[in-house]
Design a protein around this motif. Sequence first.
Motif, mmCIF file in Angstrom:
data_model
loop_
_atom_site.group_PDB
_atom_site.id
_atom_site.type_symbol
_atom_site.label_atom_id
_atom_site.label_comp_id
_atom_site.label_asym_id
_atom_site.label_seq_id
_atom_site.Cartn_x
_atom_site.Cartn_y
_atom_site.Cartn_z
ATOM 1 N N SER A 30 -7.934 -3.423 -2.347
ATOM 2 C CA SER A 30 -6.995 -2.649 -1.533
ATOM 3 C C SER A 30 -6.044 -1.859 -2.419
ATOM 4 C CB SER A 30 -6.206 -3.556 -0.594
ATOM 5 O OG SER A 30 -5.363 -4.403 -1.324
ATOM 6 N N VAL A 31 -5.662 -2.429 -3.561
ATOM 7 C CA VAL A 31 -4.852 -1.692 -4.530
ATOM 8 C C VAL A 31 -5.627 -0.454 -4.984
ATOM 9 C CG1 VAL A 31 -3.852 -1.761 -6.846
ATOM 10 C CG2 VAL A 31 -3.571 -3.718 -5.318
ATOM 11 N N SER A 32 -6.910 -0.637 -5.290
ATOM 12 C CA SER A 32 -7.754 0.474 -5.724
ATOM 13 C C SER A 32 -7.872 1.543 -4.642
ATOM 14 C CB SER A 32 -9.146 -0.046 -6.091
ATOM 15 O OG SER A 32 -9.071 -1.054 -7.059
ATOM 16 N N SER A 33 -7.989 1.117 -3.391
ATOM 17 C CA SER A 33 -8.083 2.067 -2.286
ATOM 18 C C SER A 33 -6.812 2.900 -2.172
ATOM 19 C CB SER A 33 -8.339 1.323 -0.973
ATOM 20 O OG SER A 33 -8.430 2.224 0.109
ATOM 21 N N ALA A 34 -5.661 2.258 -2.325
ATOM 22 C CA ALA A 34 -4.387 2.985 -2.280
ATOM 23 C C ALA A 34 -4.288 4.000 -3.412
ATOM 24 C CB ALA A 34 -3.225 1.998 -2.332
ATOM 25 N N VAL A 35 -4.733 3.607 -4.599
ATOM 26 C CA VAL A 35 -4.728 4.531 -5.736
ATOM 27 C C VAL A 35 -5.657 5.710 -5.451
ATOM 28 C CG1 VAL A 35 -5.315 4.816 -8.170
ATOM 29 C CG2 VAL A 35 -4.138 2.740 -7.411
ATOM 30 N N ALA A 36 -6.836 5.421 -4.912
ATOM 31 C CA ALA A 36 -7.792 6.481 -4.578
ATOM 32 C C ALA A 36 -7.203 7.452 -3.568
ATOM 33 C CB ALA A 36 -9.079 5.875 -4.034
ATOM 34 N N THR A 37 -6.452 6.921 -2.611
ATOM 35 C CA THR A 37 -5.815 7.771 -1.604
ATOM 36 C C THR A 37 -4.813 8.717 -2.251
ATOM 37 O OG1 THR A 37 -6.147 6.227 0.227
ATOM 38 C CG2 THR A 37 -4.259 7.717 0.387
ATOM 39 N N ILE B 47 -11.744 14.301 8.160
ATOM 40 C CA ILE B 47 -10.685 13.492 7.566
ATOM 41 C C ILE B 47 -11.288 12.505 6.572
ATOM 42 C CG2 ILE B 47 -8.865 11.800 8.049
ATOM 43 C CD1 ILE B 47 -8.696 13.106 10.873
ATOM 44 N N ARG B 48 -10.739 12.454 5.371
ATOM 45 C CA ARG B 48 -11.182 11.470 4.383
ATOM 46 C C ARG B 48 -10.742 10.074 4.832
ATOM 47 N NH1 ARG B 48 -12.016 10.730 -1.232
ATOM 48 N NH2 ARG B 48 -13.101 12.727 -1.152
ATOM 49 N N ILE B 49 -11.646 9.104 4.710
ATOM 50 C CA ILE B 49 -11.346 7.710 5.033
ATOM 51 C C ILE B 49 -11.642 6.870 3.798
ATOM 52 C CG2 ILE B 49 -11.745 5.792 6.611
ATOM 53 C CD1 ILE B 49 -13.036 7.833 8.555
ATOM 54 N N ASN B 50 -10.607 6.343 3.177
ATOM 55 C CA ASN B 50 -10.779 5.473 2.020
ATOM 56 C C ASN B 50 -10.731 4.019 2.467
ATOM 57 O OD1 ASN B 50 -11.035 7.524 0.170
ATOM 58 N ND2 ASN B 50 -8.872 7.555 -0.377
ATOM 59 N N VAL B 51 -11.762 3.257 2.115
ATOM 60 C CA VAL B 51 -11.836 1.857 2.535
ATOM 61 C C VAL B 51 -12.044 0.953 1.321
ATOM 62 C CG1 VAL B 51 -12.730 2.480 4.809
ATOM 63 C CG2 VAL B 51 -14.325 1.943 2.983
ATOM 64 N N ALA B 52 -11.396 -0.182 1.320
ATOM 65 C CA ALA B 52 -11.550 -1.148 0.243
ATOM 66 C C ALA B 52 -12.951 -1.759 0.288
ATOM 67 C CB ALA B 52 -10.494 -2.242 0.361
ATOM 68 N N ALA B 53 -13.540 -1.961 -0.889
ATOM 69 C CA ALA B 53 -14.872 -2.570 -0.957
ATOM 70 C C ALA B 53 -14.849 -4.027 -0.513
ATOM 71 C CB ALA B 53 -15.417 -2.474 -2.383
ATOM 72 N N GLY B 54 -13.683 -4.664 -0.608
ATOM 73 C CA GLY B 54 -13.565 -6.077 -0.261
ATOM 74 C C GLY B 54 -13.576 -6.944 -1.507
ATOM 75 N N VAL C 162 -5.859 11.982 5.221
ATOM 76 C CA VAL C 162 -6.595 10.828 4.727
ATOM 77 C C VAL C 162 -6.138 9.596 5.489
ATOM 78 C CG1 VAL C 162 -4.935 10.428 2.862
ATOM 79 C CG2 VAL C 162 -7.253 9.511 2.666
ATOM 80 N N ILE C 163 -7.065 8.685 5.741
ATOM 81 C CA ILE C 163 -6.751 7.405 6.379
ATOM 82 C C ILE C 163 -7.092 6.307 5.388
ATOM 83 C CG2 ILE C 163 -7.231 5.846 8.306
ATOM 84 C CD1 ILE C 163 -8.099 8.292 9.931
ATOM 85 N N ASN C 164 -6.121 5.468 5.075
ATOM 86 C CA ASN C 164 -6.333 4.371 4.131
ATOM 87 C C ASN C 164 -6.547 3.063 4.895
ATOM 88 O OD1 ASN C 164 -6.018 3.644 1.064
ATOM 89 N ND2 ASN C 164 -4.946 2.040 2.191
ATOM 90 N N LEU C 165 -7.717 2.443 4.680
ATOM 91 C CA LEU C 165 -8.066 1.178 5.329
ATOM 92 C C LEU C 165 -8.294 0.126 4.248
ATOM 93 C CD1 LEU C 165 -10.645 2.520 7.971
ATOM 94 C CD2 LEU C 165 -8.171 2.193 8.266
ATOM 95 N N MET D 209 0.832 -1.200 0.000
ATOM 96 C CA MET D 209 0.000 0.000 0.000
ATOM 97 C C MET D 209 0.871 1.257 0.000
ATOM 98 S SD MET D 209 -2.981 -1.286 -0.157
ATOM 99 C CE MET D 209 -2.178 -2.649 -1.026
ATOM 100 N N ALA D 210 1.915 1.258 0.824
ATOM 101 C CA ALA D 210 2.814 2.417 0.890
ATOM 102 C C ALA D 210 3.533 2.633 -0.433
ATOM 103 C CB ALA D 210 3.825 2.226 2.019
ATOM 104 N N THR D 211 3.920 1.547 -1.087
ATOM 105 C CA THR D 211 4.601 1.641 -2.380
ATOM 106 C C THR D 211 3.691 2.262 -3.435
ATOM 107 O OG1 THR D 211 6.008 -0.278 -1.910
ATOM 108 C CG2 THR D 211 5.715 0.320 -4.217
ATOM 109 N N ILE D 212 2.462 1.771 -3.523
ATOM 110 C CA ILE D 212 1.514 2.285 -4.514
ATOM 111 C C ILE D 212 1.246 3.765 -4.286
ATOM 112 C CG2 ILE D 212 -0.870 2.149 -5.343
ATOM 113 C CD1 ILE D 212 -0.743 -0.880 -4.648
#
Length: 231
Positions: free
Chosen positions: A214-221, A142-149, A116-119, A71-74
Amino acid sequence: MLKKRWGVILLSIGLSIYSSFSEGQQRIAIVDTGLNPILYNKLPICNTGGFDYFTNTKKIYGDNIGHGSLMATIISKKVKVKYCLMIYRVITPDFQMSEDAIVKAILDAANNNADVINLSFSGEMFYKPEYRAMMYASVKGIRINVAAGNSSKYNKAKNLDKFCTAYPACYKGLKNKRIIGALDSHGKVAPYSNYGKVVDEWYNGSWDNDKGSSVSSAVATAVYINKKGEK
């Protein structure tokens, strides 16, 4: 402690190219499995915020699973404005997610002014302290981005409009929370991603050999921080 499943299907992290920004205004909290020591020494880490609940120390000492490092890399490769990372390692000694650590991490990120908080994880049980922590952060703006699963070997991808049992994505009443779904390489909903009208944003869910919401959530962040940083 409740078991969570990661929003990623495969893991193969490349450690060769990184953004090289210093401490900055945009503060990105990643609540996940930690950070590879090589990354910790290369990426811009915020002076405040961040904690390793595995070792109970401020410095992040590792990432046995690799998901948080991914996640940090993306995020770091896609962010184009000045930023720093607040890394929270929220796993137990048997490498499961710790709900109590997640709650503490969200509250700490909020109190240390995360933008932003990435979950990037998903589970099937409502956990009231987690919901309250997210509400606290959301009320602070604070924006909270969460993966849909994702689907797994035990479950198919869900229509969250009918069966919204993927948490933290399915917590209701959080105005600054965004559910992030995954697209395939053709821009269509990826077959492994949970879906439905409740999903707020969609991004490509593939990163090298890794796939998941989760990849998508990181990109959104990263996209959110770039927009916020340019204002």
